[in-house]
Structures are given as structure tokens and as C-alpha cells.
Design an enzyme around this catalytic site. Sequence first.
Site, PDB file in Angstrom:
ATOM      1  N   ASP A  90       0.418  -8.849 -10.342  1.00  0.00           N
ATOM      2  CA  ASP A  90       0.157  -8.921 -11.757  1.00  0.00           C
ATOM      3  C   ASP A  90      -0.221  -7.742 -12.388  1.00  0.00           C
ATOM      4  O   ASP A  90       0.093  -7.206 -13.403  1.00  0.00           O
ATOM      5  CB  ASP A  90      -0.504 -10.440 -12.176  1.00  0.00           C
ATOM      6  N   LYS A 101       0.905  -1.443   0.067  1.00  0.00           N
ATOM      7  CA  LYS A 101      -0.101  -0.029   0.030  1.00  0.00           C
ATOM      8  C   LYS A 101       0.944   1.241   0.119  1.00  0.00           C
ATOM      9  O   LYS A 101       0.449   2.492  -0.206  1.00  0.00           O
ATOM     10  CB  LYS A 101      -0.965  -0.050   1.197  1.00  0.00           C
TER      11      LYS A 101
END
Length: 318
Positions: free
Chosen positions: A259, A228
Site C-alpha cells: 500500500d 526487496k
Amino acid sequence: MDVVTIGETMVLFTPNEEGMLRHAHSFSMKFGGAESNVAIGLSRLGHRSRWISRLGEDEFGDAMYSFIRGEGVDVSYVTRDQTSPTGVFFKEFRRLNDMRVYYYRKESAASKMSAEWLPEDAISDAKYLHLTGITPGLSISCREMLEKAICTAKKNGTKIVFDPNLRLKIWEDEEEARHFLKKYASESNIFLPGIAEAEFLFGACTMEDYVEKFHSLGVETVIMKLGKEGALVSSKSVPMTKVPGFVVERVVDPIGAGDAFAAGVLSGLLDGMPLEESVRRGNAMGAMVTMVNGDVEGLPNRFDLAAFMNGGLEDVTR
């Protein structure tokens, strides 16, 4: 072709209720695999992507082939195996912030991929070759195939992007995993490790030390994923820079975020954006995917991505 990626995708079964898997009675069937996730993410943003793999000659293989092809990904180099099955895995949402994954991929069709099976023209026309550390852990023949892929890419001026995507369950031991992940990192132009993977490879260090160690392996561009917090970027043309992440109020499913991040970074580079802006796009993609259950279900198109990066859409679109 913009990006070619090679690896195994499996059928994903997710329980329709939370709790231990033994108590689950109904499941939703989806698909998940690091490489095809990246290919789909790029396709949704309008780029040309190719996914190379091997599927079982079974119903799961048929469903997966149709799904990925339906996402606009080139699957012309996907082959089928009449004697080995398509792999399967399960997610288990035990409780809040406690999710586990169980793989059933031993002797799968994808683990039988080999150098002899990979034609050079599957890679030679690509701008980028995206690889992960999952594929070499599947089998010796998969490692030999990746060696051929890397040689072909270098011969044709295709840039190599490597995401270690550490999965210790598929390796014989930790030392073997460490050896091969460093090896593939050293052959890449762009390396996409996370903090845990950096610590696995080099032990406890500062972020700056990790970046320097990766450069010492020969990596031109290092992009360290910080969750984050965003990502740390370093290359010959860009001094070490932190690119902030995006705030997500509630994480539904973290799998597939890395991904999506890779797809976002590659998309930015393909669009000619500066490295830092490309990484910011990657941060946005990764954040968006965590808000939706499933590996690819949260991957955005260009309109939704732009809206999210500019502050979000209205709560209700009418």
C-alpha cells in the site's frame, strides 16, 4: 481531488509480545486497510486523498473515523451502519519471519456497501481512482459498487489504478478470485501485481511473460512488485525496465508495504515525475513501512522520505 479510494478498513489488534496468539494477554489497537493506508500515505506527502467506506455505528467506527480524518484524509463520503459492526483483525507474530493474520469481517458494515449507496460525485472530481481486489471479494453488492465506480471514473477521465491485493480467505473459491482479478485488471490504466499474484493469475512464467500477459488484458501500465528487488515497469512510453529497491537491514512488519508502494507511485505521478522515478519513490515508501510495526505508522512525510532516499538521517537528530 487527487486520489479517491474505496474499501474496508478494520480495527487491528497486535499482541504486545511475540508468540502464539493464545498466549497473548495484552494488545495494542491500531487501524489497517489497504485503501485507507494508501489515502493516508498520500495525505502525509501533501496530496489530497479521499477514502470511501462504511463503518459500524460503534466505538471502533468512531475511533477509526476520527483517526483517518485526523490524518488529513477526506472522509465526507464515509457512512455509518447501525446494524452491522466495524470489522476487526489480529496479527500474530509467532517468531522471526513467521507472522499470521486473522480476520473477523463477515457481515461487517463495509461488506454492505452497494452501488445505490455510492454517489457519482464522490469519484467524478478525482485524477485517480485506486481500487484493490479485496473489496470485490467482500460481497456481490461490493462488486456492483465497484462497477459503478469504474464506469463513473471512465466517464470523467479518471485514471483507474488496480492492486490485486490477493486475499483468498474472502473468496468463495480460487477460480472466482482469478476471474474477477483479471476482470478488474483489464479495466485499469495502471496495474500493481506482485509476483505471487501474477503466478496465481497465469501460472509459472518469466517476468517478461507476465508483463506481456497483463498488457494483453488491456492494461496500459504494468508495475510488478518484486519485494526487496524493487519493481518491474512497462508501459507504452516506457520499455520494460527494472527499478531497484532499497536495502532494509531489519524487517519489523511487512504488512502495508504494498500500500505504501502504491501511495509512493501515485505521489510521484501526481508530482509530474517520470514513471521510473515514481516507482523508485514507491520502492522507498514500501521499504520504510516495513521498518515500523503497524500498517501506517511507518508512512513518511516528504522530509523523511527525501532523507531516506538520499541515504538516511543521522542516528540521533538533536
